[in-house]
Design an enzyme around this catalytic site. Sequence first.
Site, PDB file in Angstrom:
ATOM      1  CE  LYS A 135      -4.369 -41.311  56.744  1.00  0.00           C
ATOM      2  NZ  LYS A 135      -4.622 -40.048  57.446  1.00  0.00           N
ATOM      3  CG  ASP A 136      -0.433 -37.272  57.606  1.00  0.00           C
ATOM      4  OD1 ASP A 136      -1.608 -37.060  57.256  1.00  0.00           O
ATOM      5  OD2 ASP A 136      -0.131 -37.830  58.681  1.00  0.00           O
ATOM      6  NE  ARG A 181      -9.210 -39.589  51.231  1.00  0.00           N
ATOM      7  CZ  ARG A 181      -9.768 -40.614  51.864  1.00  0.00           C
ATOM      8  NH1 ARG A 181     -10.609 -41.416  51.233  1.00  0.00           N
ATOM      9  NH2 ARG A 181      -9.493 -40.838  53.144  1.00  0.00           N
ATOM     10  NE  ARG A 182     -11.101 -41.107  55.795  1.00  0.00           N
ATOM     11  CZ  ARG A 182     -10.225 -41.068  56.781  1.00  0.00           C
ATOM     12  NH1 ARG A 182     -10.342 -40.158  57.733  1.00  0.00           N
ATOM     13  NH2 ARG A 182      -9.247 -41.946  56.835  1.00  0.00           N
ATOM     14  NE  ARG A 236      -7.366 -31.674  62.714  1.00  0.00           N
ATOM     15  CZ  ARG A 236      -6.361 -30.849  63.020  1.00  0.00           C
ATOM     16  NH1 ARG A 236      -6.566 -29.543  63.082  1.00  0.00           N
ATOM     17  NH2 ARG A 236      -5.162 -31.331  63.260  1.00  0.00           N
ATOM     18  NE  ARG A 268      -9.815 -38.256  64.036  1.00  0.00           N
ATOM     19  CZ  ARG A 268      -9.341 -38.042  62.821  1.00  0.00           C
ATOM     20  NH1 ARG A 268      -9.955 -38.557  61.775  1.00  0.00           N
ATOM     21  NH2 ARG A 268      -8.243 -37.352  62.628  1.00  0.00           N
ATOM     22  CB  CYS A 288      -5.237 -31.488  53.323  1.00  0.00           C
ATOM     23  SG  CYS A 288      -4.502 -32.966  54.029  1.00  0.00           S
TER      24      CYS A 288
END
Length: 309
Positions: free
Chosen positions: A81-82, A129-130, A147, A153, A239
């Site tokens: 996904k990166d 996106r989230r 982040r 987190r 992104c």
Amino acid sequence: MRTIQVGSRKSKLALVQSEQVIHNLSDKSDQFAFAIRHIVTKGDRILNVTLSKVGGKGLFVKEIERALLDGAIDFAVHSMKDMPAELPRGLEIASIPMREDACDVLLTRSGDGLDSLEPGAIVGTSSLRRGAQLLSLRPDLNVRPLRGNVDTRIGRLKSGDFDAIILAAAGMKRLGVHEKNHPLAFDEMLPAVGQGALAIECRSSDEELKALLQTINDPDTEITVRAERALLTRLNGSCQVPIAALCKRRADTKLELTGLVASVDGKEVFKTCRVGEDPEKLGTEAAEALLHQGAGTVLKQLGSDPNAG
């Protein structure tokens, strides 16, 4: 015996992923030795700004790709996904091992699910996106950037900075994190392109290494991720844009691809589902369907013109 230099970010998750790949390759052949070289990326250095404001996906791979091209390392293990839609000339994704769980999970301070959150509750996520999909479900929530690594987190959630956070299930599972969480259904939260999959990148000219890396390639994961990345490529995505996709192999062996583009505030959501057999064609068709719905307007507003180039 050839010693293969493996480039890895220094984060705990990146190292776990690299070490697992090395372990799997060692099981396939005893003709190679492996050494990990730590590489600090721009994304690792800049932690106080959201990814969308400092360059998007390439932040976690550019320095590593430079080391590949310079010959300082031989391959690198990335979270798929990166990976940007386009790779530098001379590099390729030579192997995609079996995918881990692709879903996102919600962690709350109370331990309860999404419905338990009060209006105005603060939810942390580094992902546009989230955030967009969450706001489309619960526009009353307060989404704030978060982040750092998984432990950081979770620590901020427990300290009271946030009422809830959203993480990728794959990262938690690979790290062995067992915090109580609530998986978000794919019809609520479609994952990032390639989420849960790994991308093993090397030089296109290294035929010996490519042959070795192919021994841990998973054909089903490869073909479904190719469909998702074809959608990303057609949309010229990064992104900086809330783009999501998930492709699955159906019982009849056909591919089913769901794709989504949303505005950052979640007020506009474009979604499509397409079925086909050729992954690149399927991804392109799904992207075109989203553009036909009007997703191109949102993409252009966010600086990602699908017709550029």
